[in-house]
Each structure stands twice: as structure tokens, then as C-alpha cells.
Design an enzyme around this catalytic site. Structure first.
Site, short mmCIF file in Angstrom:
data_model
loop_
_atom_site.label_atom_id
_atom_site.label_comp_id
_atom_site.label_asym_id
_atom_site.label_seq_id
_atom_site.Cartn_x
_atom_site.Cartn_y
_atom_site.Cartn_z
N SER A 103 -2.60 -8.40 -6.32
CA SER A 103 -2.31 -7.18 -5.41
C SER A 103 -3.39 -6.07 -5.27
O SER A 103 -3.82 -5.68 -4.11
CB SER A 103 -0.97 -6.50 -5.79
OG SER A 103 -1.06 -6.09 -7.13
N ASN B 293 -6.23 -7.86 -2.98
CA ASN B 293 -5.93 -8.32 -1.66
C ASN B 293 -4.68 -7.05 -0.91
O ASN B 293 -4.71 -7.77 0.37
CB ASN B 293 -5.05 -9.51 -1.89
CG ASN B 293 -6.31 -10.57 -2.39
OD1 ASN B 293 -7.35 -10.50 -2.04
ND2 ASN B 293 -5.81 -11.41 -3.20
N TYR B 294 -4.09 -6.70 -1.46
CA TYR B 294 -2.80 -5.97 -0.80
C TYR B 294 -2.82 -4.25 -0.76
O TYR B 294 -2.18 -3.88 -0.09
CB TYR B 294 -1.47 -6.44 -1.27
CG TYR B 294 -1.26 -7.85 -0.91
CD1 TYR B 294 -1.00 -8.48 0.42
CD2 TYR B 294 -1.25 -8.92 -2.16
CE1 TYR B 294 -0.69 -9.69 0.67
CE2 TYR B 294 -1.26 -10.16 -1.54
CZ TYR B 294 -0.99 -10.53 -0.27
OH TYR B 294 -0.79 -11.95 0.08
N LEU B 295 -3.67 -3.87 -1.72
CA LEU B 295 -3.55 -2.44 -1.87
C LEU B 295 -4.89 -1.65 -1.24
O LEU B 295 -6.04 -1.99 -1.67
CB LEU B 295 -3.44 -2.19 -3.40
CG LEU B 295 -2.30 -2.55 -3.84
CD1 LEU B 295 -2.34 -2.38 -5.54
CD2 LEU B 295 -1.05 -1.96 -3.33
N SER C 298 1.02 -1.30 0.08
CA SER C 298 0.03 0.12 -0.12
C SER C 298 0.78 1.29 -0.04
O SER C 298 0.57 2.33 -0.73
CB SER C 298 -0.98 0.05 1.22
OG SER C 298 -1.84 -0.97 1.09
#
Ligand SMILES: *[C@@H]1O[C@H](CO)[C@@H](O)[C@H](O)[C@H]1NC(C)=O
Ligand SMILES: *[C@@H]1O[C@H](CO)[C@@H](O)[C@H](O)[C@H]1NC(C)=O
Ligand SMILES: *[C@@H]1O[C@H](CO)[C@@H](O)[C@H](O)[C@H]1NC(C)=O
Ligand SMILES: CC(=O)N[C@H]1CO[C@H](CO)[C@@H](O)[C@@H]1O
EC number: 5.6.2.1
Length: 587
Positions: free
Chosen positions: A541, A544-546, A417
Site C-alpha cells: 500500500s 502503490n496506493y497511498l 489515500s
């Protein structure tokens, strides 16, 4: 005037009700439940089972050792799973064939077992051809037939695709149970080819509230169990037979339950941002510790922080392909280079990570880390654990002590992020147009995907779609050349004639050139984007990750329509972020 204001308020009221009724549920504005309680009321219709097996027509023959053989229904069904995969590389792999044959034999009658003893003597070609013809026929279906299927699916969705949770109708993510088939797995999975059993009502555990109507099982069947557990979020569960893992039917990502969890995840990552410096100082101190265990923990933590490695040891030993994470790294997975390509203290990683995706990376590390690694590797064999005093449990416990809710994944989320936010600041040029801005966004997203090792094999259709795009670009270039020529001659005419009509022609030709230039630029940006995207999967990403609020803020700030970045599914999942974040949001 008073009356007018009243009407405006009234109208506003009606519109708001309208939006709230048909649009998304604004759960983020509702009161939260006490810790651990997921719902108060839950009612649903249970799962949709895979359609029953339809025996093959008499005309489709199976041959064993050159002779026609009629299979019993059970053996035939499993044979069709293999036949459907006949063109796939899997069916040539030895493990796959061995596993399949073993499981297939379990479904055969004694007589069949006595005859069919060698898979290489089985001829599935007619079955395979039959399924190919069927799938061809499906493609050739008439509009009416397609519409009928679509309507049936919609009916099913309407009936089974929603549940009632605390007075709200919420969409279920996966209400259809996967049909039986052969297990594939990724990489060289030792269980590939095994029979994935048909799931029956007797396998199913139903979860709903006590005051809800319990869904009825299909006629003649019973559920395994009915529970009323409001501390869990699943509606239906069962145990699959390949790995023995528990499967769940859950709500859609747009639901309150999923959204809250997602939001929480990013808030945890933001908490890490506040204490990451302290944690880093601590582990750097620990590199000097007298205790070996502490040193190993500190080096592992450094890897997790710096390389976004997974903690590892998450799966049962021997149950899956030989994949590792940070804690389960072995001596053979790293190579130490005191000097490499002009850099000092380089660690070369080469191992299979989650989903059997290769992790290969050469990273310069700090001298102290390097020296520690040399120490950890002393007197060890290649197959020995690098961190022999460490396991995922110990590491996770330590993380909890450092910050509540901290796991290796939080480092990934934090780093992904924060990297996106930094990259967006760096790459976005204020005066570039929207397509160029989107390219910048995708480049920032790619930087993150590379960081998280979200690689992919180039899609099979890559070359073809690239060629299509290239021919579009070529055609556009030709059009542009023509348009420029037209413009030139119009200008020449205007010079001679000097009348209003020719001037007008020049103007319109100019516009045409401009329009084509813009279209060409858009296509070229698209091509660059696609080329750069060849081996990187942005989806993981992004999903799930940002922190989606970074993206939303960026879109709002630069006037980029959110639809250009998030498709419909993603917009539904991130509705909370789209509503909450304004252009000043900082991760
Ligand atoms: C199985 O059949 C194939 C093809 O006919 C043959 O080459 C192979 O030797 C057989 N294997 C055994 C174990 O009989
Ligand atoms: C994120 O990870 C990269 C790659 O290891 C690292 O260079 C960078 O310092 C990290 N950034 C932050 C803010 O943690
Ligand atoms: C949106 O993108 C995801 C990939 O991130 C894809 O799986 C999904 O099918 C897409 N949805 C729509 C409606 O296009
Ligand atoms: C009331 C009730 O049936 N509660 C059960 C719900 O399911 C859990 C396990 O997930 C049981 O432990 C409870 O007894």
C-alpha cells in the site's frame, strides 16, 4: 555590500547547479510532452543475459535407480534446477513433479529418455549437496573476494544500468534477464514445476529511437527485432514461455516516465474524491432498476467501492490458479446471513484473490444489496457466476462513463489515500515524541493495508527477531534498574555530604536514567510495531496506493524526518512528492 550580495547570488547559483547536476532530475518542473508521446530520444545498451550454464564437476554424480548416470549437458542443466530446490516443499507436490518431469524429458537425449522414466528413481542428493556447499562457500568468502564481486556488479550497472532518454541519463529498473529455472507460481499454480526457458538474444525486441546507436547483440547472435516506438515506455521486451506473457525492461521508478504516471494516478484518485458522492447516489438508485444487468452492475460497484475488491477476470481463464475478483465471483464464494453476531444482512466472503491470497470477510451490507444478492443467487448452482449479466469489460466501460480514467483500482487508491489521511489526523497526538509518532504512522498505514487485504504469512524469522528484541528490552530494563539504584545511593550520599561534587554525580546519574528510559521506550515501541505488523504487509500500500504527498505533508507538519518513513528507494521514487507537497497538502 553590493559586492557581497553579488557573491551570495553567485554562490547560490553554483550550489544550485551542483545540486541539479548530481542530484535527482526535477522532471516535474519540465514541460510535458504531447499526449501519447513518451520520449524523443532513447539509447541504451540492451539487456544483460544470464551467465551460461557451467557443467558440474565430474565428482558430482547423478544416480538413476541406484546406478551412476552421466547426463548430457542440457539434461544436466535442467536437473540442477530441481536439485537446487530439493529441500523445498514444492518438489514433493504432485503437479510440480509432473510438470517438471514432462519438461525435463524434452531436454533429454533419446537414450536418456529411454532410461529415465520414473522421477522417483532419480537421486539428486549429490547435486543438492554440491550446491549447498557452494552457497556455504559464498558465505565464507573473504573480504577481497566480496569486494571484487561488488566491483564487477557496479561495472555492469554502470554500463547497462542506465539509458539516455531525451538528454538525461536515467536508471533502468531491471536490466538483467532472469536466469532459467523452474516456474513456481503462487498458491497451487497448475503450471508450477515447468521449465522457464533461457532467454536468448533471438527472443529479444529492442526499442530505441531512430537516431540512437542500436545496441549490439552478443557475438554470433541477432536480435529478434529492433523497433523505434516512442509511444511505449519499454526498452526491451520478450515473451516468456510459461504463461506466454510479455516481459519488459523499463525505467526505474525514479525516472520521469514512471514518476509522471504515478503522479497522474493520484490526481485521478483526487478527481474521484470530487464525484464519488454522485456515483454512490447513482448506484444506490440502480439497485432498484428494472433491468437485471443494471442491478448487478450496481451491486458489483458497491462491492468495489466499499470493499476495495478488484474488478476480476483480468487473467486468461484456466491459465492460472483459480483466483477471482468482483465480476468473477461465484455463488459458492459468498454466504448470506440475514443475521449474524448481532448484525443484520451480513455477507460472508471467502475466495482466493490476486496472487492466491485468501479474502475472508464478513460484512454487513444494506438491506437492498442483501435482497438483490438473494435474487442473483436464486436457482443457481454453487459454481455459477454470481453476476451472470456482467463481466469486467462491461463494468469497466460503465466506470469510464462515470468518470474519465475511472477503474476499480482508482477506488482502491482513493479509499486507501483518504483513509490514511483521516487515520493520521485521528492517531497523531501533537505532544508525543518522534518514536511514538512513527508508531502512529505505522498504525495508520496498517489500517489501510487491512482495508486493501494486504496480508502476509508471518515471516519465518519473526519469532527469532521478536525474541532478540525482547532480550534487548530485558537487558535495557536491568540496566535501568541498576541506574536507578545508583541514582538513589548518589542522592543519599548527597544528603549527607552536601558538597558540589556529589551534587554533580546526582545530576549525571539522573541523566543516565533518563537516557535509558528513552532507549527502553524506543525498543518497546519497536516491539509493539513489529507485533502488530506480524501478518500485514505495509509495503504494497505504501508503494502503490497511498498518495505520497499525504505522508510528506505529515512528516513536514510534525517534524518527523522523511527517512524514518521512506527508505532510500522509496525516497527516490517519491522525489516529486517530497519536493512538491508542503505541510498543508490535502489529498
Ligand atoms: C517409480 O518408482 C517408485 C520408487 O522406486 C515406485 O514406488 C513406483 O511404483 C514407480 N512408479 C512407476 C509408475 O513405475
Ligand atoms: C473505504 O473503505 C471502507 C471499508 O469498506 C469503508 O468503510 C469506507 O467508508 C471507505 N471510505 C471512503 C472514504 O470511501
Ligand atoms: C526499501 O523498502 C522496500 C520495501 O518497501 C524494499 O523492497 C527495498 O529493498 C528497501 N530499500 C532499501 C534501500 O532499503
Ligand atoms: C518506426 C517504427 O519502427 N515503428 C514501429 C514501432 O513499433 C510499433 C509496435 O510497437 C510498430 O507498430 C511501429 O511500426
Amino acid at each position: 555590500f553590493g559586492m557581497c550580495t553579488f557573491y551570495l547570488i553567485f554562490l547560490n547559483f553554483i550550489l544550485n547547479i551542483g545540486v541539479r547536476d548530481t542530484g535527482v532530475r526535477r522532471w516535474w518542473e519540465e514541460e510535458r510532452y504531447p499526449e501519447g508521446i513518451k520520449w524523443k530520444f532513447l539509447e541504451h545498451k540492451g539487456p544483460v543475459f544470464a551467465p551460461p550454464y557451467e557443467p558440474l564437476p565430474e565428482s558430482v554424480k547423478f544416480y538413476y535407480d541406484g546406478k551412476v548416470m552421466k547426463l548430457s549437458p542440457k539434461a544436466e542443466e535442467v536437473a540442477t534446477f530441481f536439485a537446487k530446490m530439493l529441500d523445498h516443499e514444492y518438489t514433493t507436490k504432485e503437479i510440480f513433479r509432473k510438470n517438471f518431469f514432462k519438461d525435463w524429458r524434452k531436454e533429454m537425449t533419446n537414450e536418456e529418455k529411454n532410461i529415465i522414466t520414473n522421477l522417483s528413481k532419480c537421486d539428486f542428493t549429490q547435486m543438492s549437496q554440491y550446491f549447498k556447499a557452494q552457497s556455504e562457500a559464498r558465505k565464507q568468502m573473504s573480504k577481497e573476494e566480496k569486494l571484487k564481486i561488488k566491483e564487477e556488479n557496479e561495472k555492469l550497472l554502470k554500463e547497462y544500468g542506465f539509458c539516455v532518454m531525451d538528454n538525461h541519463r536515467e536508471r533502468i529498473a531491471n536490466f538483467k534477464i532472469e536466469p532459467p529455472g523452474l516456474f513456481r507460481g503462487r498458491g497451487n499454480h497448475p503450471k508450477m514445476g515447468m521449465l522457464k526457458r533461457r532467454i536468448m538474444p533471438e527472443d529479444i525486441i529492442i526499442n530505441c529511437s531512430k537516431d540512437a546507436k542500436v545496441p549490439s547483440p552478443p557475438t554470433g547472435h541477432k536480435w529478434k527485432e529492433v523497433r523505434h516506438d516512442n509511444k511505449v515506455t519499454w526498452l526491451v521486451s520478450w515473451t516468456e514461455n510459461i504463461q506466454g506473457s510479455i516481459k519488459y525492461i523499463m525505467l526505474n521508478p525514479s525516472s520521469r516516465i514512471k514518476g509522471e504516471k504515478d503522479w497522474q494516478k493520484y490526481e485521478t484518485a483526487r478527481r474521484l474524491k470530487k464525484c464519488v458522492d454522485k456515483i454512490r447516489n447513482q448506484y444506490r438508485e440502480d439497485w432498484k432498476s428494472k433491468e437485471m444487468k443494471v442491478r448487478q452492475r450496481a451491486v458489483a460497484l458497491y462491492f468495489i467501492d466499499k470493499l476495495a475488491l478488484r474488478a476480476g477476470n483480468e487473467k486468461e481463464e484456466g491459465e492460472t490458479a483459480d483466483t477471482v475478483g468482483c465480476c468473477s465471483l461465484r455463488v459458492e464464494h459468498i454466504n448470506l446471513h440475514p443475521e449474524l453476531d448481532g448484525q443484520e444482512y451480513v455477507v460472508e466472503f471467502d475466495f482466493l484473490g490476486k496472487d492466491s491470497i485468501r479474502y475472508y470477510n464478513k460484512v454487513p451490507v444494506e438491506k437492498r444489496v442483501f435482497k438483490n444478492l438473494q435474487l442473483f443467487m436464486e436457482n443457481k448452482q454453487p459454481e455459477d457466476d454470481l453476476f451472470d449479466r456482467l463481466n469486467t469489460g462491461i463494468l469497466n466501460k460503465h466506470l469510464q462513463d462515470l468518470m474519465e480514467g475511472l477503474t476499480a483500482k482508482v477506488f482502491r487508491t482513493y479509499n486507501a489515500s483518504i483513509t490514511l489521511q483521516q487515520q493520521l489526523k485521528e492517531l497523531t497526538a501533537p505532544d508525543e515524541n518522534i518514536p511514538a509518532k512513527i508508531l502512529s504512522y505505522n498504525r495508520a498505514n496498517r489500517a489501510v493495508a487491512i482495508l486493501c487485504n494486504h496480508q502476509r504469512a508471518p515471516p519465518k524469522t519473526f519469532e527469532k527477531s521478536m525474541m532478540n528484541l525482547q532480550s534487548k528490552i530485558d537487558a535495557k530494563k536491568e540496566q535501568l534498574a541498576d541506574a536507578r539504584r545508583d541514582l538513589k545511593s548518589a542522592k543519599a550520599d548527597a544528603k549527607v555530604l552536601k558538597d558540589a561534587k556529589t551534587k554533580k554525580v546526582v545530576e549525571s546519574k539522573k541523566k543516565a536514567v533518563q537516557r535509558l528510559e528513552e532507549q527502553l521506550m524506543k525498543l518497546e515501541v519497536q516491539a509493539t510495531d513489529r507485533e502488530e505488523n506480524k501478518q500485514i504487509a505495509l509495503g504494497t500500500s505504501k508503494l502503490n496506493y497511498l498518495d505520497p504527498r499525504i505522508t510528506v505533508a505529515w512528516c513536514k507538519k510534525w517534524g518527523v524526518p522523511i527517512e524514518k518513513i521512506y527508505n532510500k528507494t522509496q525516497r527516490e521514487k517519491f522525489a516529486w512528492a517530497i519536493d512538491m507537497a508542503d505541510e498543508d497538502y490535502e489529498f
